[in-house]
Design a protein around this motif. Structure first.
Motif, short mmCIF file in Angstrom:
data_model
loop_
_atom_site.label_atom_id
_atom_site.label_comp_id
_atom_site.label_asym_id
_atom_site.label_seq_id
_atom_site.Cartn_x
_atom_site.Cartn_y
_atom_site.Cartn_z
N GLN A 19 0.80 -1.22 0.00
CA GLN A 19 0.00 0.00 0.00
C GLN A 19 0.83 1.28 0.00
N HIS A 120 0.88 -9.30 4.80
CA HIS A 120 -0.26 -8.39 4.64
C HIS A 120 -0.72 -8.48 3.17
N TRP A 121 -1.07 -9.72 2.75
CA TRP A 121 -1.83 -10.02 1.53
C TRP A 121 -1.04 -10.10 0.22
N ASN A 164 -1.86 -10.64 8.69
CA ASN A 164 -2.83 -9.56 8.86
C ASN A 164 -4.17 -9.99 8.29
N GLU A 165 -5.20 -9.98 9.13
CA GLU A 165 -6.58 -10.21 8.69
C GLU A 165 -6.72 -11.37 7.71
N ASN A 290 -7.91 -5.37 14.53
CA ASN A 290 -8.20 -4.27 13.62
C ASN A 290 -9.69 -4.00 13.69
N TYR A 292 -12.86 -1.35 12.59
CA TYR A 292 -13.33 -0.21 11.81
C TYR A 292 -14.80 0.10 12.03
N TRP A 323 -18.74 2.65 5.86
CA TRP A 323 -18.74 1.92 7.12
C TRP A 323 -19.34 2.81 8.19
N GLU A 350 -5.05 -1.75 14.09
CA GLU A 350 -5.55 -0.79 13.09
C GLU A 350 -6.87 -0.23 13.57
N TRP A 398 -4.68 3.57 11.72
CA TRP A 398 -4.59 3.34 10.28
C TRP A 398 -5.08 4.61 9.60
N GLU A 405 -5.49 1.93 -1.39
CA GLU A 405 -6.49 1.21 -0.60
C GLU A 405 -7.06 0.05 -1.43
N TRP A 406 -6.19 -0.89 -1.78
CA TRP A 406 -6.60 -2.15 -2.43
C TRP A 406 -7.50 -1.88 -3.64
N PHE A 414 -7.17 7.30 4.00
CA PHE A 414 -7.21 6.94 5.42
C PHE A 414 -6.10 7.62 6.22
C1 FCB Z 1 -7.83 -3.23 6.67
C2 FCB Z 1 -6.49 -3.58 6.06
C3 FCB Z 1 -5.65 -2.37 5.73
C4 FCB Z 1 -6.48 -1.23 5.18
C5 FCB Z 1 -7.65 -0.94 6.09
C6 FCB Z 1 -8.49 0.22 5.67
O1 FCB Z 1 -8.74 -4.26 6.40
O2 FCB Z 1 -5.76 -4.41 6.93
O3 FCB Z 1 -4.63 -2.77 4.85
O4 FCB Z 1 -6.88 -1.53 3.91
O5 FCB Z 1 -8.46 -2.08 6.18
#
Ligand code: FCB
Length: 447
Positions: A19, A120-121, A164-165, A290, A292, A323, A350, A398, A405-406, A414
């Motif tokens: 990222q 992280h993906w 991560n996640e 994490n 949100y 969100w 995060e 974060w 952002e993916w 962010f």
């Molecule tokens: C999380 C991810 C991070 C970022 C935030 C907004 O799911 O771990 O990389 O994209 O969301």
């Protein structure tokens, strides 16, 4: 009374490799699945890629200076597997490892604690060609990579995370197909989830052999609340919670899968051996959370496989990613972990929000009041959980920088620090100044 946090509370910001770094193929790195995905037409908003991103790979030194000026005590970043092992296994690329050594040395020289995530993906594309997360051998590949990194950096990095996640890797990458590698199959998703957990378990075992500090798992938790007290909605909420919140924590912390999952997935649920569960169930030093948002759930028999649907909360603030802003959910999450899993040490690895930011004006502060408000409320929510006995050790916002952002590309910001994607200039937003005051006062500035 002032909102003070525990002495030694860790305050920092988080980012991830793909990222922010840019230069994804520099100095002998192999491509990752995200490099491939971003270069596949139609996958990312506006056709954006991480080719340049925030150029952190080349500007890390001034970014560390910026972190220092904001008084950050910690920086959570991730290591790109395919910089270290371009083929995913086998040959080590010293220049790739060298980048992370320089980053870590520069953080330590500024008194900032490095916190590293191994995955992280951004899986090496070479491993995707061998089946990626669908190949059970991936747990061994991950342990090999982890071992290389631990041996090089554990003398300087005292805080590690395996994955991560993992839920997002599985759900977005293999069920919905909106993240790399872009597959859409429940049969694949359930297997991928298990292999992610096996990689986590074997990564922790490798750490106990080669490392001496702390290692944990970072999960995304989105608490689920029933839309009504109707039995069908309550049961739907339990399924949604098992799938998103307990699918990874339960095996990692208790050595069992949530009982709802085999029922939800039916034929797509793989047979799982007791010895696999024993491998997954390793003692951890902390849990990374994490957080949100939350979701409100109702039963929806047409939605396969979970048969649940989210209900949008009218009249409540939503972020640019749609969100709901719901700080109470963070307190609820932290207390749920405390009560369900025996009050393990927890870091909020995060938390943050994308909001529309006004254009930068030379010499003026970039005002982002919604983000300031989001941070303030969520930090109060953390403090509430601590006051109720939860063992919370740190908070990582974060994100340090606006970044890639993916699937949203650069359309969602962010960052506490604005990044101009033309000039790559960094401008701290009002939220960065606010967070810096919170850090300097160990929370008192929240009042
Ligand atoms: C999380 C991810 C991070 C970022 C935030 C907004 O799911 O771990 O990389 O994209 O969301």
């Amino acid at each position: 009374m002032a909102t003070l946090f525990p002495k030694d509370f860790v305050w920092g910001c988080a980012t991830s490799a793909y990222q922010v770094e840019g230069s994804p193929l520099a100095d002998g790195a192999g491509p990752s699945i995200w490099h491939r995905f971003a270069h596949t037409p139609g996958r990312i908003a506006d056709g954006d890629t991480g080719d340049v991103a925030c150029d952190h790979y080349r500007r890390f030194q001034s970014d560390v200076d910026l972190m220092h000026s904001l008084k950050l005590g910690a920086y959570r970043f991730s290591i790109s597997w395919s910089r270290v092992l371009p083929q995913g296994t086998g040959r080590i690329n010293p220049a790739g490892l060298g980048f992370y050594e320089r980053l870590v040395d520069s953080l330590l020289a500024r008194g900032i604690q490095p916190m590293a995530t191994l995955y992280h993906w951004d899986l090496p594309a070479a491993l995707d060609e061998r089946g990626g997360w669908l190949n059970p051998d991936i747990a061994n590949w991950f342990a090999e990579y982890a071992d290389v990194v631990f041996r090089k950096l554990d003398d300087r990095i005292k805080f590690w995370a395996t994955l991560n996640e993992p839920w997002v890797s599985m759900n977005d990458g293999y069920l919905l197909g909106i993240h790399a590698p872009g597959h859409r199959s429940p049969f694949e998703a359930t297997r991928v989830a298990h292999h992610l957990l096996m990689a986590h378990g074997m990564g922790v075992q490798a750490y106990r052999a080669a490392g001496r500090n702390q290692i944990g798992l970072v999960v995304n938790i989105e608490p689920k609340y029933p839309a009504s007290d109707d039995e069908a909605d309550v049961a739907a909420t339990r399924r949604a919670d098992a799938y998103m919140n307990r699918q990874f924590l339960e095996p990692a912390l208790r050595g069992t899968y949530p009982e709802e999952l085999p029922v939800v997935f039916g034929h797509a649920w793989p047979a799982i051996s007791a010895s696999d569960l024993a491998t997954i169930h390793q003692p951890l030093d902390y849990i990374g959370v994490n957080y949100y948002t939350r979701s409100v759930v109702r039963a929806d028999p047409t939605a396969w496989p979970l048969r649940t649907a989210g209900v949008r909360q009218k009249h409540r603030t939503h972020t640019e990613t749609n969100w709901e802003v719901f700080p109470q959910g963070l307190t609820d999450t932290l207390l749920w972990i405390k009560n369900r899993y025996g009050n393990p040490p927890v870091y909020i690895t995060e938390n943050g929000a994308a909001f529309f930011d006004p254009p930068t004006v030379e010499g003026a502060v970039l005002e982002d009041p919604l983000r300031v408000d989001y941070l303030r409320k969520h930090l109060h929510a953390v403090h509430d959980a601590i006051a109720q006995g939860a063992d919370i050790r740190g908070y990582l916002a974060w994100s340090l920088l606006d970044n890639f952002e993916w699937a949203y590309g650069f359309t969602k910001r962010f960052g506490l620090v604005h990044v101009d994607y033309e000039s790559l200039k960094r401008t701290p937003k009002a939220s960065a100044h606010f967070y810096s005051r919170v850090i300097a006062s160990n929370g008192a500035a929240l009042d």
